[in-house]
Design an enzyme around this catalytic site. Structure first.
Site, PDB file in Angstrom:
ATOM      1  N   HIS A   1      -3.831  -8.808 -33.733  1.00  0.00           N
ATOM      2  CA  HIS A   1      -3.263  -9.492 -34.007  1.00  0.00           C
ATOM      3  C   HIS A   1      -4.068 -10.831 -34.457  1.00  0.00           C
ATOM      4  CE1 HIS A   1      -2.275  -6.840 -30.095  1.00  0.00           C
ATOM      5  NE2 HIS A   1      -0.771  -7.478 -30.256  1.00  0.00           N
TER       6      HIS A   1
ATOM      7  N   ASP B   1      -6.785 -11.686 -32.400  1.00  0.00           N
ATOM      8  CA  ASP B   1      -7.633 -10.969 -32.338  1.00  0.00           C
ATOM      9  C   ASP B   1      -8.574 -11.439 -33.045  1.00  0.00           C
ATOM     10  OD1 ASP B   1      -6.008  -9.269 -30.335  1.00  0.00           O
ATOM     11  OD2 ASP B   1      -5.559  -8.148 -31.804  1.00  0.00           O
TER      12      ASP B   1
ATOM     13  N   MET C   1      -1.356  -2.609 -41.178  1.00  0.00           N
ATOM     14  CA  MET C   1      -0.663  -3.924 -39.905  1.00  0.00           C
ATOM     15  C   MET C   1      -1.137  -5.051 -39.861  1.00  0.00           C
ATOM     16  SD  MET C   1       0.101  -4.335 -36.790  1.00  0.00           S
ATOM     17  CE  MET C   1       0.388  -2.925 -35.429  1.00  0.00           C
TER      18      MET C   1
ATOM     19  N   GLU D   1       9.319  -3.758 -31.843  1.00  0.00           N
ATOM     20  CA  GLU D   1       8.656  -2.846 -30.580  1.00  0.00           C
ATOM     21  C   GLU D   1       9.297  -3.350 -29.590  1.00  0.00           C
ATOM     22  OE1 GLU D   1       4.272  -2.682 -30.783  1.00  0.00           O
ATOM     23  OE2 GLU D   1       4.247  -2.792 -28.554  1.00  0.00           O
TER      24      GLU D   1
ATOM     25  N   LYS E   1       9.812  -2.239 -25.856  1.00  0.00           N
ATOM     26  CA  LYS E   1       8.871  -1.721 -23.708  1.00  0.00           C
ATOM     27  C   LYS E   1      10.151  -2.393 -22.500  1.00  0.00           C
ATOM     28  CE  LYS E   1       4.817  -2.071 -21.971  1.00  0.00           C
ATOM     29  NZ  LYS E   1       3.508  -3.105 -21.910  1.00  0.00           N
TER      30      LYS E   1
ATOM     31  N   GLU F   1       6.857   3.439 -29.885  1.00  0.00           N
ATOM     32  CA  GLU F   1       5.041   3.701 -28.862  1.00  0.00           C
ATOM     33  C   GLU F   1       5.125   4.534 -27.668  1.00  0.00           C
ATOM     34  OE1 GLU F   1       2.501   0.518 -27.956  1.00  0.00           O
ATOM     35  OE2 GLU F   1       2.532   1.688 -25.908  1.00  0.00           O
TER      36      GLU F   1
ATOM     37  N   HIS G   1       5.255   2.970 -24.294  1.00  0.00           N
ATOM     38  CA  HIS G   1       6.531   2.614 -23.597  1.00  0.00           C
ATOM     39  C   HIS G   1       7.867   2.866 -23.351  1.00  0.00           C
ATOM     40  CE1 HIS G   1       4.989  -1.708 -26.066  1.00  0.00           C
ATOM     41  NE2 HIS G   1       3.917  -0.872 -25.038  1.00  0.00           N
TER      42      HIS G   1
ATOM     43  N   ASP H   1       2.859   4.006 -32.621  1.00  0.00           N
ATOM     44  CA  ASP H   1       2.313   4.054 -32.094  1.00  0.00           C
ATOM     45  C   ASP H   1       2.378   4.930 -30.988  1.00  0.00           C
ATOM     46  OD1 ASP H   1       1.423   0.786 -32.486  1.00  0.00           O
ATOM     47  OD2 ASP H   1       1.566   0.123 -31.165  1.00  0.00           O
TER      48      ASP H   1
ATOM     49  N   ASP I   1       2.352   0.618 -17.911  1.00  0.00           N
ATOM     50  CA  ASP I   1       1.299   1.038 -18.781  1.00  0.00           C
ATOM     51  C   ASP I   1       0.268   1.736 -19.428  1.00  0.00           C
ATOM     52  OD1 ASP I   1       1.580   0.610 -21.960  1.00  0.00           O
ATOM     53  OD2 ASP I   1       1.073  -1.059 -22.218  1.00  0.00           O
TER      54      ASP I   1
ATOM     55  N   ASP J   1      -1.647   3.474 -21.426  1.00  0.00           N
ATOM     56  CA  ASP J   1      -2.103   3.019 -23.046  1.00  0.00           C
ATOM     57  C   ASP J   1      -3.412   4.306 -22.482  1.00  0.00           C
ATOM     58  OD1 ASP J   1      -0.480   1.540 -24.210  1.00  0.00           O
ATOM     59  OD2 ASP J   1      -1.772  -0.215 -23.182  1.00  0.00           O
TER      60      ASP J   1
ATOM     61  N   ASP K   1      -2.715   3.023 -30.948  1.00  0.00           N
ATOM     62  CA  ASP K   1      -2.816   1.869 -28.688  1.00  0.00           C
ATOM     63  C   ASP K   1      -2.940   1.865 -27.864  1.00  0.00           C
ATOM     64  OD1 ASP K   1      -1.929  -0.834 -28.679  1.00  0.00           O
ATOM     65  OD2 ASP K   1       0.444  -0.580 -28.692  1.00  0.00           O
TER      66      ASP K   1
END
Lengths: 363, 363, 363, 363
Positions: D56, D59, D90, D183, D185, D219, D222, D247, D257, D259, D289
């Site tokens: 991002h 980030d 990406m 994406e 969710k 993802e 998700h 993802d 979530d 992950d 991810d």
């Protein structure tokens, strides 16, 4: 009409410091509200009409406060409560925020962590007793796993029993007179939390050294996360004499812990809950363990807190109407009739919906 | 007040033969109600005030009926509809009950099954057209898997496309003028059903040969089984011009397909749904795809059917009140205000709850 | 290698008559397999290598059988068991299929139904005792609600207690020596079932007149429907001395009751379960309460039954490898180390996955 | 054996800066790991064998960085990537962390927020282009509601379309050559997120001005949060030519979530996913991810990252074995046989399990 739904002390509505003080942080976003000092939270709760304020130790006293700081903070908080006429019916301990508890507190593999968790809880009990609390809630939010490779799950049960037994002893020794209320949750923040449901704690309590001191603190959101019928869980606890406290909020099943305003996700299940509590004469605190949306400022926090209590009182009134409705009572009177073919539950439920939606006799 | 909630033809309330005719069988129990012949179902629906009746081919004509029987049955059914003033707005096909479809219909690995499924659907279209239906629903209840070892899932998509294209061609050839409405469901009776959500079908439709003929038939229970917000799915379909039909019922998230009376599981989400349909001016059928509890006889079935329509109309009235409420409208008017810190959504939602519960301005 | 995973009597693998005899009916489809007479089911189970066969009363004896028919049927069944070397470790009662139980059995509002349910259960106990069963399972599949307007939920708990107490008395009076195993389920076929989780029953048992006679029968699918960690529930029951029986199958969370082949939905959670049962030395039956996909004929039913046992034995072997793996044991040995910063659980879980997937040492 | 599962550049394994850089904060707990500067994250990823690093905007570049700081940071990051041989396949934009987005970004009611969100995304596209990214992911984590009273949901769809259209124009104008990957969710951090499933985005894309530039980024977690079959969603996207990115992680259905490390919650569904991607020849990035458990330090983060890639490669090998297994292939060859009664899916699935668990032909 407005008076009908105004909160009064006899309703025993309480909020945690952490509820109105929630700053809106979530896993994907930063805080959105400034800190709310505890004394200001007390003032806010008094303003909206609450009766009680509850707290984790660290909601009031920072984890690294000096003894002198601790005493000053407590003194100011007691003064604020007195000034605003709020009581502290319940206290609890934060065994989840600090990194030391990342693998659990009472069930952690590290014995040093388990010892520290006990000490911290005893200090929180000292604090609660000093503030006049008679109920001590234990929520083991970190007592769980992401991988069951890390610990035998029966070992976790044993460790938990040992801890609760020690805390009961401490309460007895100090003559604190606490009733402990154990609060279940299926998951979040751990992948799976031990003692996932209120039922699990009802099964655990009879195995304790002092079962008479220990009951449960069911939370709407925590049972509904698992898609379970909350009022059934509450009823089992009540019937067993173990409903020592209750956490009211709302939650859509099968999701992250939402802690929504009471009654706002599903007013029908909230209706049956309020009806049950009022019908059986539950006289403990009605504690709202919820927080305002992240879109809100402190005016919105007030709206949130007022809404929790107001919805409770609206549903209480609807429950009274249900109990007084002649068509409904005629159906209820016939419920035990033997040999009936059609049981009339569609009609009974539809009339219930119409009472709830305010289309039968005033509203 | 009663008149306000009485169903009228302009409300376009319809029921499937299979809804009031549901006999209460479930995975753990036998039937509890006698068969309801289609002509009697029509009379029952007329009695409770419905406008339309829908059907799968085999709800009316047994799968093994002779042509002569078929024609007689259809004639009697049309006469009953005419006598009772009911229309047949929608028809569909049963591609799930017979054992031949145990591995799917259009997506089955057995090409003979795929061919039979197409033929059966064409016959059901013939029947629907004969009865005046202009909407043809396709629910692929058996198009799925218990193990993904049995078929590449992209192959299933291709087979499904081929089938829908062929059915569009057939409708064009025969000048039936059908609009096809595809109905998604995530699971049950298959472990996983392909095209699990309304969104999946919205993505599938543009890949068809005649996308203009094909839209969706979202069902409350089917999205809510997956814990999804139903009104969001409906809104996306509407905005894309693809809301060709709708199936109204109710469902607690994360469970077996419950098909409860409309609005009876969660009146708040039902409220937002009714509000959306009324606000945007949806003028298709309001089809109730639900059935009475297994505790009921046919009086209870009538209560069930009346309750579906009545709750819709109560919520429609609540939506009108919401739109007319000055406090709410003041909040709505400020929604787009730039740079606001507190957005007032707690207050807006609490006012919404109070409209719903009938404690703001009459009820 | 094949021998390693071949079922033997000492593994105590049992199946219900209703599992291999399941005919594939579901809410949307008809039966796909011919009836399997009980004596043929016994032969089939012997053929695939099972040790025991369990039954509901009506799996063997039709609900309307005459006493003479009943005795003949039982005699033939006992002969078949003897011929094929199968035992009957567990019996249970069907209180869910017949329409009379549509509003519950022990908790029904109709006192006549409650009386009949008790009588029927006593007869089922007579049958079970005659067949040599020492475990009696009670699954209250109809003890629940679609609307909580129909009954106070605490009243349901009282009725249930009264029934279980009476059954304990009956077992004592007749010197049957039964251990009762209560089986929880959150929902389906009722909207909500009372005693939703194994934990709820663990809380209920200490309130009984003869708690020592009563334990639980946790079922994989029933806890996982609610998204709960099954091994945690089993561990709590085991640690409390209440794991009297276990129902093995598989289930994706948040769905209809799938009753899939053991280990087929999620082999990782099945692994932790098998590991726990073997590590603690559970020596009761390993009962598979599952059924074959609806795509199968009786060859597929055999594949299904063989697969349940074979997967159990594969996972048992994987558990032994886990216990013997030096890298894993080095991590396990360090689990209690005090003051560690990184706990190594990612590595521990990855090694667990690699044992499970057969990429560490042998396979 | 080890070589078989060692990551290589041709596997195209990538990680987000935010994944290995995740500090372990959650709704109930504070950070547990020190910040990991982006250049150190690049070194860590190179060390464990990754091919690419994604980000991002924030980030890498703090939201309040000066232009000079921004340029310096980017320069250092590019140098680190070059030094360690990592690519940036990406890029994406953070439209969820800052309080300004608390009511959404592209769909916010405040037009000023919508404008800012567009500007911020364009800057993130500039950054991504500068780093060589060809895929731009859009995750609308805040595009949703806690109460549907705040906005008409069809209005949200229109606003979202307007934004994506503008971003496509920007990419065309600047000749960036981006493929956008949307994406989905269902919920968290909002009560409900618009465009809840990959299917919803597949339905949205054909309504855009430049549908050819836009695909999806499904993802695992998700879709599985909603209990949906992930490989079915991926297959629909692939078949429509819209699988632009993916993802990978893991998730227990019906929860927050999580992950988790790829394949660690349910290796069977991960197996079918890997098999599908490899069978169809997906040649885009395999992006993880996910993040390490909160119990871990940076050694654990390395274990986590290595485990993601290693499990992918193990499952890839299992998929090859499945494709080469003569018993399985005999069953597969017969899948289309017409008129078969028993379809053999229990056997096929059991063989699949045994391949997965490594008990067929080596391991």
């Amino acid at each position: 009409m407005a008076d009908l739904y105004a909160p009064k002390p006899e309703h025993k509505f309480s909020f945690g410091l952490w509820t109105v003080g929630n700053r809106g942080r979530d896993p994907f976003g930063d805080v959105v509200r400034d800190p709310l000092p505890p004394v200001d939270a007390v003032a806010l709760l008094a303003e909206v009409g609450a009766w009680g304020v509850n707290l984790h130790d660290n909601d009031l006293v920072p984890i690294d406060a000096s003894p002198a700081d601790r005493d000053r903070i407590v003194k100011e908080f007691k003064a604020a409560c007195q000034q605003h006429g709020l009581v502290v019916p319940m206290a609890t301990v934060n065994l989840f925020y600090d990194a030391v508890f990342r693998d659990g507190a009472f069930t952690a593999n590290d014995a040093g962590v388990r010892t520290f968790a006990l000490q911290k809880t005893k200090s929180a009990m000292d604090l609660g007793a000093e503030l006049g609390a008679k109920i001590f809630v234990l929520w083991g939010g970190r007592e769980g796993t992401e991988t069951d490779a890390c610990r035998r799950p029966d070992e976790a049960v044993k460790r938990l029993r040992e801890a609760v037994n020690a805390l009961c002893e401490y309460s007895i020794d100090r003559k604190y007179g606490f009733k402990f209320a154990l609060e279940a949750k299926p998951n979040e923040p751990r992948g799976d939390i031990y003692m996932a449901t209120t039922g699990a704690y009802l099964g655990f309590i009879p195995t304790l050294a002092h079962p008479e001191l220990v009951g449960v603190n069911p939370e709407v959101a925590h049972e509904q996360m698992a898609g379970l019928n909350f009022v059934h869980a509450v009823a089992q606890a009540w019937e067993a004499g173990k409903l020592f406290h209750i956490d009211l909020n709302d939650q859509v099943p099968g999701r992250y812990d939402q802690d929504f305003r009471f009654g706002s996700a599903n007013p029908k299940s909230a209706f049956f809950l309020v009806k049950f509590l009022e019908d059986v004469g539950y006289d403990g605190p009605r504690h709202f363990d919820a927080h305002a949306y992240r879109t809100e400022d402190y005016d919105g926090v007030r709206d949130f807190a007022r809404g929790c209590m107001r919805t409770y009182l609206i549903l209480r009134e609807r429950a009274r109407q249900w109990n007084a409705d002649p068509d409904i009572q005629a159906l209820v009177a016939g419920l035990g009739t033997q040999g009936r073919r059609g049981l009339g539950y569609e009609r009974l439920d539809q009339l219930t919906m119409e009472v709830l939606l305010g289309v039968r006799g005033g509203g």
